[in-house]
Design a protein around this motif. Structure first.
Motif, PDB file in Angstrom:
ATOM      1  N   LEU A 131       0.828  -1.206   0.000  1.00 23.82           N
ATOM      2  CA  LEU A 131       0.000   0.000   0.000  1.00 23.82           C
ATOM      3  C   LEU A 131       0.867   1.262   0.000  1.00 23.82           C
ATOM      4  O   LEU A 131       0.556   2.241  -0.678  1.00 23.82           O
ATOM      5  CB  LEU A 131      -0.921   0.008   1.214  1.00 23.82           C
ATOM      6  N   LEU A 132       1.943   1.221   0.755  1.00 20.76           N
ATOM      7  CA  LEU A 132       2.850   2.360   0.818  1.00 20.76           C
ATOM      8  C   LEU A 132       3.453   2.633  -0.558  1.00 20.76           C
ATOM      9  O   LEU A 132       3.531   3.792  -1.004  1.00 20.76           O
ATOM     10  CB  LEU A 132       3.949   2.082   1.844  1.00 20.76           C
ATOM     11  N   ASN A 133       3.853   1.584  -1.262  1.00 23.60           N
ATOM     12  CA  ASN A 133       4.370   1.741  -2.622  1.00 23.60           C
ATOM     13  C   ASN A 133       3.329   2.359  -3.541  1.00 23.60           C
ATOM     14  O   ASN A 133       3.635   3.223  -4.384  1.00 23.60           O
ATOM     15  CB  ASN A 133       4.791   0.381  -3.188  1.00 23.60           C
ATOM     16  N   ILE A 134       2.052   1.944  -3.386  1.00 24.68           N
ATOM     17  CA  ILE A 134       0.978   2.446  -4.238  1.00 24.68           C
ATOM     18  C   ILE A 134       0.702   3.921  -3.970  1.00 24.68           C
ATOM     19  O   ILE A 134       0.495   4.710  -4.895  1.00 24.68           O
ATOM     20  CB  ILE A 134      -0.292   1.585  -4.043  1.00 24.68           C
ATOM     21  N   VAL A 135       0.716   4.310  -2.700  1.00 29.76           N
ATOM     22  CA  VAL A 135       0.516   5.718  -2.360  1.00 29.76           C
ATOM     23  C   VAL A 135       1.579   6.580  -3.023  1.00 29.76           C
ATOM     24  O   VAL A 135       1.288   7.637  -3.593  1.00 29.76           O
ATOM     25  CB  VAL A 135       0.524   5.915  -0.830  1.00 29.76           C
ATOM     26  N   VAL A 136       2.826   6.128  -2.985  1.00 23.76           N
ATOM     27  CA  VAL A 136       3.919   6.867  -3.612  1.00 23.76           C
ATOM     28  C   VAL A 136       3.693   6.975  -5.121  1.00 23.76           C
ATOM     29  O   VAL A 136       3.865   8.049  -5.720  1.00 23.76           O
ATOM     30  CB  VAL A 136       5.274   6.183  -3.324  1.00 23.76           C
TER      31      VAL A 136
END
Length: 275
Positions: A152-157
């Motif tokens: 999810l963190l990768n997607i937010v970025v």
């Protein structure tokens, strides 16, 4: 700022506009007597560390307040280094210096007889409410949740790099059997669309299972009307989205209980489908 609403059937709804507001509310509240001999949020030991991702509530609290660098290190190196997107607007101007002559101006004796192009960078202003419901069963391994959180963190970025500006909310939407089978809804804004993405600060609430299994559990222990020995039952995602639709005109929704084993590609496809 906190918004709170309690309906006639004793459902609980609380929305916090920042992590600091959420922390301040937790610190100001006493523990519900129902939970005084349970207090899952503060339990320690080898199993509890694996379950939550932290050794103690104090360690979790420090990560929430100060940032979680170790979780950031688990991200893809490429994602960590992506810069926020900027657009470029080109404007043609006229002056004494440029790269193309303005013939009529030159013939008339106007000194501003050259054309030039001025480039101006600007950030995209498309704002998205991104809600991740963190409610999940006890039997799901903490490491699986941590891996899901990093995706999810990768997607937010990636979304911010494409020009979207995200309001990211972590939520807990559950039903509580010992307080009249009522529903409890918690929303915490962990990223504001008007502020730059701070990976270290966002990493803990977004990607560390301890945010849900310590801090959200502590909210349950202190809200006063969310009582269940199992800390609430998972609701179908359709029910959760119906509840959220009363508070957001438009939002992108990811349900941890349904999606924690999905690949990053599948998660991104689902997010793009909802955009």
């Amino acid at each position: 700022m906190r918004k709170k609403a309690t309906t006639t059937n004793k459902d609980v709804f609380e929305c916090y506009e920042s992590i600091s507001d959420f922390v301040n509310a937790l610190n100001a509240r006493p523990v519900d007597p129902y939970y005084k001999d349970i207090m899952s949020s503060h339990k320690t030991g080898e199993y509890r560390e694996k379950f939550t991702g932290t050794k103690s509530f104090e360690e979790a609290d420090s990560l929430l307040k100060n940032g979680d660098l170790e979780t950031v290190k688990k991200m893809d190196a490429k994602a960590r280094n992506i810069k926020q997107a900027k657009g470029v607007k080109n404007t043609i101007t006229r002056g004494p210096v440029g790269f193309v002559p303005n013939i009529p101006a030159y013939l008339s004796g106007n000194p501003n007889n050259m054309f030039s192009v001025r480039s101006q960078s600007y950030k995209s202003t498309k704002v998205i409410n991104f809600v991740i419901n963190s409610t999940i069963s006890y039997d799901i391994d903490g490491e699986d949740l941590a891996t899901f959180g990093v995706r999810l963190l990768n997607i937010v970025v990636q979304l911010e790099a494409k020009g979207y500006r995200l309001n990211v909310f972590k939520s807990d939407i559950s039903q509580y059997k010992d307080s009249g089978k009522n529903k409890g809804v918690l929303l915490v804004k962990i990223k504001d669309s008007g502020k730059p993405l701070n990976l270290t600060k966002v990493a803990y609430p977004l990607a560390n299972p301890s945010f849900y299994r310590r801090h959200v559990f502590n909210w349950i222990e202190k809200s006063g009307n969310t009582r269940s020995t199992g800390y609430g039952a998972v609701l179908p995602s359709s029910s959760c989205k119906s509840i959220l639709a009363k508070h957001f005109a438009k939002f992108v929704y990811i349900d941890t209980a349904e999606s924690y084993s999905d690949s990053e590609e599948d998660l991104l496809n689902e997010v793009n489908r909802q955009l």
